[in-house]
Scaffold this motif. Structure first.
Motif, mmCIF file in Angstrom:
data_model
loop_
_atom_site.group_PDB
_atom_site.id
_atom_site.type_symbol
_atom_site.label_atom_id
_atom_site.label_comp_id
_atom_site.label_asym_id
_atom_site.label_seq_id
_atom_site.Cartn_x
_atom_site.Cartn_y
_atom_site.Cartn_z
ATOM 1 N N VAL A 295 19.566 133.884 6.011
ATOM 2 C CA VAL A 295 20.258 134.747 5.431
ATOM 3 C C VAL A 295 21.447 134.312 6.307
ATOM 4 N N GLY B 23 26.914 135.759 1.786
ATOM 5 C CA GLY B 23 28.051 135.151 0.611
ATOM 6 C C GLY B 23 28.905 136.363 0.274
ATOM 7 N N LYS C 191 28.843 138.898 -2.034
ATOM 8 C CA LYS C 191 28.286 140.116 -1.725
ATOM 9 C C LYS C 191 28.222 141.029 -2.689
ATOM 10 N N THR D 101 21.513 141.327 -2.660
ATOM 11 C CA THR D 101 20.588 139.774 -2.703
ATOM 12 C C THR D 101 20.910 139.243 -0.578
ATOM 13 N N ASN E 89 21.413 135.434 0.692
ATOM 14 C CA ASN E 89 21.673 134.408 0.169
ATOM 15 C C ASN E 89 20.897 133.668 1.214
ATOM 16 N N ALA F 234 14.051 135.912 -7.282
ATOM 17 C CA ALA F 234 15.254 134.848 -6.634
ATOM 18 C C ALA F 234 16.019 134.288 -8.134
ATOM 19 N N ASN G 200 25.428 131.055 -10.177
ATOM 20 C CA ASN G 200 26.213 132.571 -10.419
ATOM 21 C C ASN G 200 27.448 131.825 -11.559
ATOM 22 N N THR H 118 23.014 128.017 -4.794
ATOM 23 C CA THR H 118 22.958 129.419 -4.031
ATOM 24 C C THR H 118 21.373 129.403 -4.029
ATOM 25 N N GLU I 66 19.538 132.794 -3.758
ATOM 26 C CA GLU I 66 19.871 134.470 -3.241
ATOM 27 C C GLU I 66 18.673 135.078 -4.201
ATOM 28 N N ASN J 128 17.196 139.291 -4.415
ATOM 29 C CA ASN J 128 16.386 140.789 -4.182
ATOM 30 C C ASN J 128 15.292 140.798 -3.930
#
Length: 316
Positions: A197, A200, A202, A211, A213, A243, A248, A258, A260, A262
């Motif tokens: 982890v 990122g 944020k 999330t 990253n 995920a 993005n 990426t 990511e 949650n």
């Protein structure tokens, strides 16, 4: 399990003196077909009272034969993941051969002499399509000739799931289509990626969906981009999550890709943690939204769909 890494030519002192049943293959994914080959070897080893040895390679032969850039090669299982899978299958000795030009240049008879007889195999087990050189001179059909009665040859036929051949190629195809249920059925376990982890931007936290990253190994194969229902292991504990593999694109163009996650019902700082993510179900493709409100509304729908999926699967 003893893991022995070999660079050709090996030293005889590297090779255990025990007679073994030797299973041959690359085993990317260690899927159901591979498991059938390995378990066939295990049954034979038990019957003979010998150790079970498996031989694999540190990277795909195409890196040498087809001059594929090794940095661009993606694997269903990294070498470390493959080692864990082999250990779970009760393999006694795992040989990981560095697939170099020198090793690739071995004639079929030399391969057999050095890497089957030389490893003290009393039986060699492999799938029907295994080759140890050019297919026309190094097929399973020809292996008994090269053996010169020094070991037995056990060929495992093609394995199917319904009408489909169980193969790494078909698993890759399913993952490229987001069919994780199909891929996981062929693997016989949930597809898993591991990594750290890292920090990122944020932005998820400001949206109410923080999330993690995840930075994964460069060689790991990713499913097709999009949003997934996943399970994530943090400090030995599994949690549900949703995920995204993507860029993005709502916020700006030309962003790096990426991964990511949650994590549902979770609120801890886990930067620097090593985590594992199991990819269970594809929810949707990555989308560009016209504003924060529409993005948050979709994230709420994704969470609802994720919980519904795991409820259906009996996790909740």
């Amino acid at each position: 399990m003893e893991v022995i890494k070999i660079h050709h030519p090996y030293k005889q002192s590297q090779i255990p003196t025990d007679e073994v049943v030797l299973v041959l293959g690359f085993f990317d994914g260690v899927h159901l077909g591979h498991q059938k080959v390995i378990n066939t070897g295990k049954e034979e080893a038990i019957r003979r009272g010998k150790k079970l040895a498996v031989m694999t390679f540190n990277h795909h032969p195409s890196v040498v034969f087809k001059k594929v850039d090794h940095k661009k090669m993606k694997y269903i299982t990294t070498t470390d993941q493959k080692i864990k899978r082999m250990e779970a299958l009760d393999v006694d000795i795992l040989y990981v051969i560095e697939f170099t030009s020198a090793f690739a240049s071995l004639e079929p008879q030399d391969f057999v002499d050095q890497y089957i007889v030389g490893l003290h195999a009393v039986a060699a087990v492999a799938g029907f399509d295994y080759t140890y050189g050019k297919a026309d001179i190094a097929s399973m059909d020809l292996l008994p000739d090269y053996s010169k009665n020094r070991f037995d040859v056990i060929e495992v036929p093609k394995q199917q799931f319904g009408d489909e051949k169980i193969s790494s190629t078909n698993i890759r195809k399913m993952m490229a289509e987001g069919n994780m249920e199909g891929a996981n059925a062929f693997l016989d376990y949930p597809y898993e990626l591991s990594g750290m982890v890292v920090h990122g931007d944020k932005r998820g936290r400001t949206l109410g969906f923080p999330t993690a990253n995840i930075k994964i190994a460069q060689q790991s194969l990713l499913p097709v981009g999009g949003v997934y229902a996943v399970k994530i292991c943090v400090a030995g504990q599994w949690y549900m999550g949703m995920a995204q593999i993507g860029f993005n694109i709502t916020f700006e163009s030309n962003r790096p890709m990426t991964i990511e996650v949650n994590i549902l019902d979770f609120d801890e700082d886990i930067y620097g943690e090593q985590v594992s993510v199991q990819w269970c179900h594809y929810l949707r493709k990555e989308m560009k939204f016209d504003g924060i409100d529409s993005l948050v509304a979709q994230l709420k729908k994704d969470e609802e769909d994720t919980r519904e999926y795991f409820t259906y699967k009996g996790v909740l």
